[in-house]
Design a protein around this motif. Sequence first.
Motif, PDB file in Angstrom:
ATOM      1  N   PHE A 250      38.291 -17.901  30.492  1.00 36.01           N
ATOM      2  CA  PHE A 250      39.074 -16.325  30.486  1.00 36.01           C
ATOM      3  C   PHE A 250      37.984 -15.879  31.048  1.00 36.01           C
ATOM      4  N   THR A 251      38.600 -14.230  30.635  1.00 37.48           N
ATOM      5  CA  THR A 251      36.841 -13.596  31.671  1.00 37.48           C
ATOM      6  C   THR A 251      36.862 -12.838  30.203  1.00 37.48           C
ATOM      7  N   PHE A 252      34.811 -13.443  29.812  1.00 39.75           N
ATOM      8  CA  PHE A 252      34.463 -13.218  29.243  1.00 39.75           C
ATOM      9  C   PHE A 252      33.775 -11.660  28.540  1.00 39.75           C
ATOM     10  N   SER A 253      33.549 -10.852  30.293  1.00 39.69           N
ATOM     11  CA  SER A 253      33.475  -9.800  29.543  1.00 39.69           C
ATOM     12  C   SER A 253      34.250  -8.631  29.054  1.00 39.69           C
ATOM     13  N   ASN A 254      35.558  -8.914  28.956  1.00 40.31           N
ATOM     14  CA  ASN A 254      36.625  -8.338  28.018  1.00 40.31           C
ATOM     15  C   ASN A 254      36.942  -9.259  27.041  1.00 40.31           C
ATOM     16  N   TYR A 255      35.924  -9.842  26.201  1.00 42.10           N
ATOM     17  CA  TYR A 255      36.244 -10.065  24.312  1.00 42.10           C
ATOM     18  C   TYR A 255      35.137 -10.020  23.935  1.00 42.10           C
ATOM     19  N   TYR A 256      35.801  -9.539  23.261  1.00 43.66           N
ATOM     20  CA  TYR A 256      34.078  -9.199  21.875  1.00 43.66           C
ATOM     21  C   TYR A 256      33.722 -11.951  21.549  1.00 43.66           C
ATOM     22  N   MET A 257      32.902 -11.386  21.351  1.00 43.38           N
ATOM     23  CA  MET A 257      31.981 -12.874  21.221  1.00 43.38           C
ATOM     24  C   MET A 257      30.784 -12.147  20.114  1.00 43.38           C
ATOM     25  N   ASN A 258      30.912 -13.194  18.908  1.00 44.06           N
ATOM     26  CA  ASN A 258      30.627 -13.876  17.684  1.00 44.06           C
ATOM     27  C   ASN A 258      30.314 -15.043  17.198  1.00 44.06           C
ATOM     28  N   TRP A 259      29.060 -14.670  16.499  1.00 50.21           N
ATOM     29  CA  TRP A 259      28.491 -16.133  16.015  1.00 50.21           C
ATOM     30  C   TRP A 259      28.678 -15.885  14.241  1.00 50.21           C
ATOM     31  N   VAL A 260      29.050 -17.422  13.949  1.00 53.42           N
ATOM     32  CA  VAL A 260      29.562 -17.968  13.052  1.00 53.42           C
ATOM     33  C   VAL A 260      29.053 -18.922  12.512  1.00 53.42           C
ATOM     34  N   ARG A 261      28.540 -19.015  11.130  1.00 50.41           N
ATOM     35  CA  ARG A 261      28.056 -20.342  10.767  1.00 50.41           C
ATOM     36  C   ARG A 261      27.996 -20.955   8.995  1.00 50.41           C
ATOM     37  N   GLN A 262      27.426 -22.874   9.423  1.00 53.83           N
ATOM     38  CA  GLN A 262      28.433 -23.246   8.230  1.00 53.83           C
ATOM     39  C   GLN A 262      27.397 -23.679   7.674  1.00 53.83           C
ATOM     40  N   ALA A 263      26.683 -23.639   6.603  1.00 54.98           N
ATOM     41  CA  ALA A 263      25.942 -24.054   5.366  1.00 54.98           C
ATOM     42  C   ALA A 263      26.900 -24.926   5.159  1.00 54.98           C
ATOM     43  N   PRO A 264      24.999 -26.569   4.573  1.00 56.33           N
ATOM     44  CA  PRO A 264      25.987 -27.475   4.149  1.00 56.33           C
ATOM     45  C   PRO A 264      26.490 -27.322   2.693  1.00 56.33           C
ATOM     46  N   GLY A 265      27.922 -27.831   2.522  1.00 57.65           N
ATOM     47  CA  GLY A 265      28.524 -27.541   1.720  1.00 57.65           C
ATOM     48  C   GLY A 265      28.706 -25.527   1.092  1.00 57.65           C
ATOM     49  N   LYS A 266      29.212 -25.656   2.094  1.00 57.21           N
ATOM     50  CA  LYS A 266      29.687 -23.742   1.998  1.00 57.21           C
ATOM     51  C   LYS A 266      30.379 -23.661   3.199  1.00 57.21           C
ATOM     52  N   GLY A 267      30.807 -22.272   2.915  1.00 58.30           N
ATOM     53  CA  GLY A 267      31.949 -21.498   3.482  1.00 58.30           C
ATOM     54  C   GLY A 267      31.075 -21.373   4.735  1.00 58.30           C
ATOM     55  N   LEU A 268      32.511 -20.595   5.398  1.00 48.36           N
ATOM     56  CA  LEU A 268      32.080 -19.194   6.901  1.00 48.36           C
ATOM     57  C   LEU A 268      31.618 -18.699   6.469  1.00 48.36           C
ATOM     58  N   GLU A 269      30.186 -18.089   7.098  1.00 49.76           N
ATOM     59  CA  GLU A 269      29.558 -16.894   7.038  1.00 49.76           C
ATOM     60  C   GLU A 269      29.679 -16.180   8.542  1.00 49.76           C
ATOM     61  N   TRP A 270      30.123 -15.351   8.734  1.00 53.02           N
ATOM     62  CA  TRP A 270      29.846 -14.760   9.981  1.00 53.02           C
ATOM     63  C   TRP A 270      28.195 -14.269  10.414  1.00 53.02           C
ATOM     64  N   VAL A 271      27.859 -14.179  11.281  1.00 52.47           N
ATOM     65  CA  VAL A 271      26.701 -13.807  11.592  1.00 52.47           C
ATOM     66  C   VAL A 271      25.865 -12.073  12.512  1.00 52.47           C
ATOM     67  N   ALA A 272      26.911 -12.611  14.233  1.00 53.00           N
ATOM     68  CA  ALA A 272      26.522 -11.513  14.291  1.00 53.00           C
ATOM     69  C   ALA A 272      27.831 -11.044  15.298  1.00 53.00           C
ATOM     70  N   SER A 273      28.302  -9.850  16.316  1.00 51.29           N
ATOM     71  CA  SER A 273      29.031  -9.983  16.906  1.00 51.29           C
ATOM     72  C   SER A 273      29.146  -8.688  18.005  1.00 51.29           C
ATOM     73  N   ILE A 274      29.199  -9.175  18.642  1.00 49.84           N
ATOM     74  CA  ILE A 274      29.054  -8.301  19.751  1.00 49.84           C
ATOM     75  C   ILE A 274      30.070  -7.555  20.750  1.00 49.84           C
ATOM     76  N   TYR A 275      30.211  -6.406  21.434  1.00 42.72           N
ATOM     77  CA  TYR A 275      31.242  -5.869  22.289  1.00 42.72           C
ATOM     78  C   TYR A 275      31.831  -6.428  23.615  1.00 42.72           C
ATOM     79  N   SER A 276      32.657  -6.163  23.319  1.00 38.64           N
ATOM     80  CA  SER A 276      33.143  -6.650  25.268  1.00 38.64           C
ATOM     81  C   SER A 276      32.018  -5.620  25.651  1.00 38.64           C
ATOM     82  N   ASP A 277      31.960  -4.709  26.091  1.00 36.78           N
ATOM     83  CA  ASP A 277      30.826  -3.635  26.607  1.00 36.78           C
ATOM     84  C   ASP A 277      29.360  -3.474  26.300  1.00 36.78           C
TER      85      ASP A 277
END
Length: 122
Positions: free
Chosen positions: A27-54
């Motif tokens: 896909f066209t990488f520069s056109n999309y927001y990208m994110n980091w998400v983490r999951q610690a042992p025994g826990k749910g997904l946690e949003w960590v960071a987002s970078i806008y497409s620009d």
Amino acid sequence: QVQLVESGGGLVQPGGSLTLSCTASGFTFSNYYMNWVRQAPGKGLEWVASIYSDDRYVYYANSVKGRFTVFRDGAKNTLYMRMNSLKADDTAVYYCAKDSYGTTWPSAYDYWGQGTQVTVAS
């Protein structure tokens, strides 16, 4: 097809640093927001960071603000996250995810990498 491949995880001592990478294709990488998400042992997904497409805006969870830095290299189609002052609570599987809406809700992300393990321990 869309592919996201993370790398850079490992074992690090408290207070140490790591840089995670996420190489994108299909896909066209520069056109999309990208994110980091983490999951610690025994826990749910946690949003960590987002970078806008620009790249104008980068948002961080309060738990990592001031310690983690997200940036991307468009020429390499790669997303990065530099993690400093790591704590035991940062131990988790870290995922990068593609996003069309600029949201901090992981359930809205349409493509995910396979994840990379980060373990912070002495």
